[in-house]
Write an enzyme that holds these catalytic residues in place. Structure first.
Site, mmCIF file in Angstrom:
data_model
loop_
_atom_site.group_PDB
_atom_site.id
_atom_site.type_symbol
_atom_site.label_atom_id
_atom_site.label_comp_id
_atom_site.label_asym_id
_atom_site.label_seq_id
_atom_site.Cartn_x
_atom_site.Cartn_y
_atom_site.Cartn_z
ATOM 1 N N ASP A 135 0.861 -1.176 0.000
ATOM 2 C CA ASP A 135 0.000 0.000 0.000
ATOM 3 C C ASP A 135 0.905 1.237 0.000
ATOM 4 O O ASP A 135 2.108 1.145 0.252
ATOM 5 C CB ASP A 135 -0.885 -0.034 1.260
ATOM 6 C CG ASP A 135 -1.797 1.171 1.354
ATOM 7 O OD1 ASP A 135 -2.341 1.586 0.315
ATOM 8 O OD2 ASP A 135 -1.954 1.708 2.457
ATOM 9 N N THR B 151 -0.272 4.955 1.142
ATOM 10 C CA THR B 151 -0.532 5.885 2.224
ATOM 11 C C THR B 151 -0.412 5.192 3.574
ATOM 12 O O THR B 151 -1.095 4.211 3.839
ATOM 13 C CB THR B 151 -1.936 6.497 2.076
ATOM 14 O OG1 THR B 151 -2.047 7.092 0.779
ATOM 15 C CG2 THR B 151 -2.184 7.538 3.140
ATOM 16 N N ARG C 6 5.913 17.532 -5.359
ATOM 17 C CA ARG C 6 4.595 17.614 -5.987
ATOM 18 C C ARG C 6 4.322 19.082 -6.326
ATOM 19 O O ARG C 6 4.287 19.922 -5.432
ATOM 20 C CB ARG C 6 3.536 17.076 -5.019
ATOM 21 C CG ARG C 6 3.750 15.633 -4.637
ATOM 22 C CD ARG C 6 3.189 15.321 -3.254
ATOM 23 N NE ARG C 6 1.747 15.341 -3.183
ATOM 24 C CZ ARG C 6 0.988 14.245 -3.163
ATOM 25 N NH1 ARG C 6 1.553 13.058 -3.236
ATOM 26 N NH2 ARG C 6 -0.312 14.331 -3.073
ATOM 27 N N THR D 215 -2.504 1.156 -4.846
ATOM 28 C CA THR D 215 -3.037 2.284 -4.092
ATOM 29 C C THR D 215 -4.355 2.747 -4.675
ATOM 30 O O THR D 215 -4.617 2.576 -5.874
ATOM 31 C CB THR D 215 -2.025 3.452 -4.076
ATOM 32 O OG1 THR D 215 -2.595 4.566 -3.413
ATOM 33 C CG2 THR D 215 -1.635 3.862 -5.494
ATOM 34 N N LYS E 186 -7.133 -5.015 -5.204
ATOM 35 C CA LYS E 186 -5.799 -5.301 -4.670
ATOM 36 C C LYS E 186 -5.622 -6.812 -4.482
ATOM 37 O O LYS E 186 -4.599 -7.384 -4.862
ATOM 38 C CB LYS E 186 -5.601 -4.588 -3.337
ATOM 39 C CG LYS E 186 -5.484 -3.075 -3.433
ATOM 40 C CD LYS E 186 -5.224 -2.469 -2.053
ATOM 41 C CE LYS E 186 -5.073 -0.959 -2.111
ATOM 42 N NZ LYS E 186 -4.763 -0.363 -0.798
#
Length: 1084
Positions: free
Chosen positions: A408, A410, A592, A672, A749
């Site tokens: 994953d 986060t 970002r 994700t 997933k």
């Protein structure tokens, strides 16, 4: 240069609701037990279809432990074999060994395994009990009373307070906040710490605030329980009216209440029916590849045993015909013919040679290895006081064979904390404040030239830059009792970071209403009228706000991805080239980025656009598309101000861990729910992606699939379309060193993990921290949960748990590798010593008329595996280290033999077999030759059967234990084995004839037997280390060769625009690893 391709994730398998609505009646528990809601469980037994709220992750209870545990243990072929053997030994006609020779070792092994499984399951019971016994207030008999979670029923109204966890899926009725607004934290579900808002219906907010009002409330109806975390459809029927319900009105189990003093909710799904439990997937019984291989080897040994026993039985038939029937002293009084005697001899040899199938203490070794993981201080996280935990003891050696890791993002790779790092304004870049009263003490940005520029007020673009940041957003604000303490609630951590940055530079967002925004600009408070809020979505990749300034001027502020903003800039816009260069520089640092721009609008232009906007906002068909078209009309001819650069903070050690695992040839996939741009940016940050990769996106994958389909015949494609697409996806994705799948649901997933297991037969590991990772964790061969955060769902479903992603390299490269090597050495040695022990019976049969006569004493056969040969091999399985832990991490290529399976396979099995045959020949024939025509020192002949059995047993015990020193490359810590042989030898002598060891001739025989057996195996003890490649020194770090534009990573979901517009929200670099590859998938 290797190519990387983006994987198109397979479609989610959605739980289909059953027919009929899910009816809930508030404050009426008997309603759920009506006959119409009963479902058949077994035969004529029925129970309510509404689940209770107690959860169960344990495997056994008091009544099922013994039968279920024995059932699982007897899935091992060896255990079944010994059970059948025990039954055969009870039959007098064929029994050649006492029944206890099989029963004692079997019971010991079964008992040790059962105790280990019981300890594991008791830990699960404790965790379940802790969750089920949490308390909350439930409305019973017209009053709120404290109740346990497990006693909550569907239809109950619960009262929750600040910082409480939500006990079930509930519909929000009312809260202490204005308009029944509620904030929740979903860390336990998805690992995200940013707050999300929920809101009750207007009718319930107005009429369900008091206890008596809530007690009189009844009625609700919604869809059947399912696993869709992003969707909910329901209807509240009350007072002959129907009110629509959606996901914004629903609180999911596991959420935590924040910034809300009190709320009331109606339970609609409980326990196993809650969405998060529906996403948990089915608990699977996991077995290692070595276990599976062992089963096949046991089958092979059993076939060999049958062939050998059949051959000896045939020999007994011919021997009895020619010799046995003519020897009067062999007459046993039974009138059996030679064929029947051969038949009985066959079963007798099945029993005598039973130890060819090893009954080993594998579970003891696994338990010890699990304890070493728990005790490893280098995997202890002091900040959270969290140690590593092996929650299962059956999969340790599998940690040394991992080929694919599914992670994953986060909360697993990242901390989900955004930091404002750099910005460019009017072409000038500021690279890195405590001069205003609203400053956030955690904010760090030290470019004093920017501060001076703000304070001097000489550059209007700088003021516009920060004014945009504090006005163009959907952040909610809460002001504490201390007037200087502001708490921002943002839909995404990115937005929160930008508003916090503006705040620290003196442009402070203070409050908002439905149509106004109040800010403090360098200490001067101003209020702007908000005319329109054009919210973000994943297609627009931008958001805008249209404001009327205090002087009457109308201006549009816009922020968004550079790719969409540059398309909408006015030709005369300044600083485009310099800003683009800055964006490239920011991108190369994996920050970002976000472009900021504005546009002045005339009154007439706005009035014309506002009419179109109003018409689109009330459209009944395809409203979102209509609004997007209207937004396009106003978001054009923009003037560029600058750009921001935000860092998504990784957990400590993530890039180094990924680099080390990649060198160990482990492929890492990131799965994700975030959008493509966010996932790609994190890929670069953690060095899963590098600048010299060729990246292929979803469009390339679709084109590849279309080309593959055109090359196949129509009939072939129609028959196997789904299966072939899955194969194509897996084949293509597995060619890459890394894959990123984005916008995937929890079920997807698990599907991705299952596809790799199904078509590649690879050993997989999944790691995550949220409840949305549970299904993936359960599906993989090894599941790892990130603990130490508030979310514990992933940990409760995992096989191993620790607090930081960086500990994964130690779990695999150290503990996994050691466990695999130790287990392989243990099994090779165990097969060898059992073959050497058992085949002595085979050679003895040629001299005993093939009569199933045993070559050892009964007690020695019973205790051989339990006592005489167990301690050295157990120490090898627990303590052996070919290299230290630091070298294991320093040279990741030492991990390669595990995934390749070179340490234990059929080749090693047959080597152990032939080694055992050779040893058994020496052990039998040297004493046999020595005992022929021998006279002892005292004139007695020591050539009796008992003395022969003692000599062979003593020789065997010494030889198989010395193998530990001569055939296994042990660490210096295990050299104390040499001190064990004396007591082992003395144990062997207990109970034998008193004259056996008084004969020097027999001592010489033992020494000669041992010496000859060990001569051929004087070889290099570091055979294994020679198989490992020499690790080359890594190349110096180089910046990526090509320039990369950092993707837009602005928000994980829609902002709070709808809430704001409704008027109901008013509230008081690291080392670069060798060229990996990427495949990034997006939901199509």
């Amino acid at each position: 240069m290797s190519e990387a391709e983006e994987a198109e994730e397979p479609p989610a398998v959605e739980v289909r609701p059953t027919e009929g609505p899910w009816k809930v009646k508030a404050n009426d528990r008997d309603f759920c037990n009506l006959p119409e809601f009963q479902k058949k469980v077994f035969l004529c037994f029925k129970k309510s279809k509404y689940a209770g709220n107690a959860i169960k992750t344990y495997k056994y209870n008091f009544f099922t432990f013994l039968p279920l545990n024995l059932f699982e243990q007897f899935k091992r072929a060896a255990n079944i074999y010994f059970l059948v053997l025990l039954i055969l030994q009870i039959i007098p006609q064929i029994s050649t060994l006492p029944w206890y020779t099989t029963l004692v070792p079997l019971v010991i092994v079964l008992a040790i395994t059962a105790i280990k499984d019981l300890v594991d399951d008791l830990a699960r019971h404790r965790m379940d009990k802790e969750v089920n016994n949490r308390k909350c207030d439930v409305l019973l008999d017209g009053r709120f009373k404290e109740s346990k979670w497990m006693d909550i029923h569907v239809g109950d109204v619960v009262r929750l307070k600040k910082n409480d966890f939500v006990p079930a899926d509930i519909v929000l009725l009312s809260s202490s906040n204005p308009n029944s607004l509620c904030y929740v934290e979903t860390a336990e579900l998805d690992g995200e710490t940013n707050l999300k808002f929920k809101m009750g219906l207007k009718v319930t907010d107005e009429h369900l605030q008091e206890e008596q009002q809530i007690a009189n409330f009844d009625g609700n109806q919604c869809e059947e329980p399912n696993n869709r975390l992003d969707k909910f459809t329901g209807v509240m029927k009350w007072n002959n009216e129907a009110f629509p319900l959606d996901l914004d009105n629903m609180l999911l189990r596991g959420c935590k209440i924040r910034n809300t003093e009190v709320l009331h909710g109606l339970v609609i799904f409980a326990g196993a029916d809650t969405k998060i439990m529906r996403n948990g997937g089915k608990t699977r019984f996991k077995r290692t590849k070595i276990d599976e291989l062992m089963n096949y080897m046991v089958y092979s040994i059993f076939v060999l045993l049958i062939l050998v026993s059949a051959g000896l039985a045939i020999g007994n038939t011919f021997w009895y015909d020619q010799i046995g029937s003519n020897a009067w002293y062999l007459y046993d009084g039974k009138q059996y013919n030679s064929s029947y005697r051969g038949f009985l001899s066959f079963w007798g040899y099945i029993i005598v040679l039973n130890t060819m199938v090893p009954i080993s203490f594998v579970e003891v070794i696994r338990l010890g290895q699990s304890k070493f993981i728990n005790w490893d201080l280098q995997m202890y996280y002091p900040e959270k006081d969290t140690a590593a935990k092996a929650r299962t003891t059956t999969l340790n050696e599998q940690l040394g064979q991992i080929e694919y890791i599914f992670s994953d993002k986060t909360g697993t790779l990242t901390q989900n904390i955004m930091a404002f790092k750099k910005c460019t304004i009017s072409g000038h870049t500021y690279v890195d404040l405590k001069w205003n009263k609203y400053a956030d003490g955690r904010f760090q940005f030290y470019d004093h030239s920017l501060i001076s520029c703000i304070q001097s007020k000489k550059n209007p673009d700088v003021h516009e830059f920060f004014k945009l940041l504090c006005l163009c957003h959907t952040v909610m604000v809460e002001q504490k009792e201390d007037i200087n303490e502001l708490v921002y609630q943002a839909a995404s951590p990115d937005e929160g970071a930008l508003v916090t940055a503006a705040r620290n530079f003196g442009f402070v967002f203070l409050s908002r209403t439905q149509d106004t925004i109040t800010v403090s600009e360098l200490g001067v408070e101003k209020t702007y009228q908000m005319l329109a809020l054009l919210d973000f979505n994943s297609d627009r990749k931008r958001m805008s706000v249209i404001l009327r300034f205090p002087d009457g001027k109308i201006r549009l502020y816009c922020k968004g991805a550079d790719t969409v903003v540059y398309e909408r800039l006015h030709p005369s816009s300044k600083h485009k080239e310099r800003t683009q260069s800055a964006l490239e520089a920011f991108a190369n640092e994996t920050l970002r980025t976000l472009c900021l721009c504005y546009k002045d609008i005339t009154e007439e232009e706005f009035d014309s656009w506002a009419r179109k906007h109003k018409a689109a906002s009330v459209s009944m068909s395809d409203r979102e598309a209509a609004l997007d078209e209207v937004y396009e009309l106003i978001e054009r001819n923009l003037q560029l101000i600058g750009a921001t650069a935000i860092e998504d903070k990784l957990q400590d050690g993530v890039p180094d861990t990924i680099a080390k695992l990649a060198k160990a040839n482990i492929k890492i996939w990131v799965l994700t729910g975030d959008k493509k741009e966010t996932a790609e940016n994190i890929g670069y940050s953690c060095q899963l992606l590098t600048g010299d990769m060729q990246i292929h996106y979803g469009e390339d994958v679709k084109a590849f699939f279309r080309g593959s389909r055109e090359q196949r015949s129509d009939n072939y494609w129609r028959l196997r379309e789904k299966e072939q697409r899955q194969i194509d996806f897996v084949d293509m994705a597995c060619e890459c060193s890394a894959v990123i799948c984005c916008r995937v649901t929890p079920k997807q997933k698990a599907n991705v993990v299952n596809l790799v297991k199904k078509y590649k037969k690879a050993v997989t590991l999944s790691i995550g921290d949220g409840a949305n990772d549970v299904n993936m964790i359960k599906t993989a061969d090894i599941g790892v949960g990130i603990s130490g955060q508030e979310g514990m769902q992933a940990v409760m479903s995992s096989d191993y748990a620790f607090a930081q992603f960086r500990y994964l390299q130690r779990l695999l490269l150290v503990h996994g590798r050691w466990s695999y090597i130790r287990m392989c050495k243990f099994l090779r040695y165990f097969f060898y010593k059992n073959f050497a022990f058992t085949l002595v019976h085979f050679w003895y049969s040629f001299f005993s008329g093939y009569s199933s006569q045993i070559a050892y004493e009964d007690w020695f056969i019973t205790l051989y595996n339990v006592c005489y040969s167990s301690l050295p091999v157990l120490l090898v399985g627990l303590l052996d280290q070919d290299v230290s832990d630091s070298l294991s991490i320093r040279f990741p290529k030492l991990y390669l033999p595990g995934p390749q399976g070179v340490m234990f396979n059929y080749k090693n099995f047959f080597i152990s077999l032939f080694h055992g045959i050779f040893t058994s020949l020496i052990i039998f024939f040297i004493p046999y030759g020595a005992f022929r025509q021998t006279m002892g020192q005292d004139g007695e002949a020591p050539s009796d059967y008992q003395s022969f059995a003692v000599v062979t047993a003593s020789s065997l015990t010494i030889i198989v234990n010395l193998q530990v020193l001569y055939t296994l490359p042990l660490s210096p810590n295990l050299k104390f084995y040499e001190h064990l042989f004396s007591p082992l030898f003395l144990i062997t002598a207990v109970g034998v004839a008193s004259n056996t060891f008084r004969q020097p001739y027999l001592w010489l025989t033992i020494i000669l037997t041992v010496g000859i057996s060990l001569l051929p195996i004087q070889r290099n003890r570091r055979k294994y280390e020679e198989q490992v490649e020499v690790v080359k020194k890594p190349e110096p770090f180089q910046r990526g060769r090509r320039s990369r534009r950092s993707a837009y990573a602005f928000s994980h979901s829609r902002g709070y625009a709808d809430l704001i517009a409704s008027g109901r929200s008013i509230r008081r670099k690291p080392t670069q690893r060798p060229i990996p590859e990427i495949n990034q998938a997006e939901n199509s």
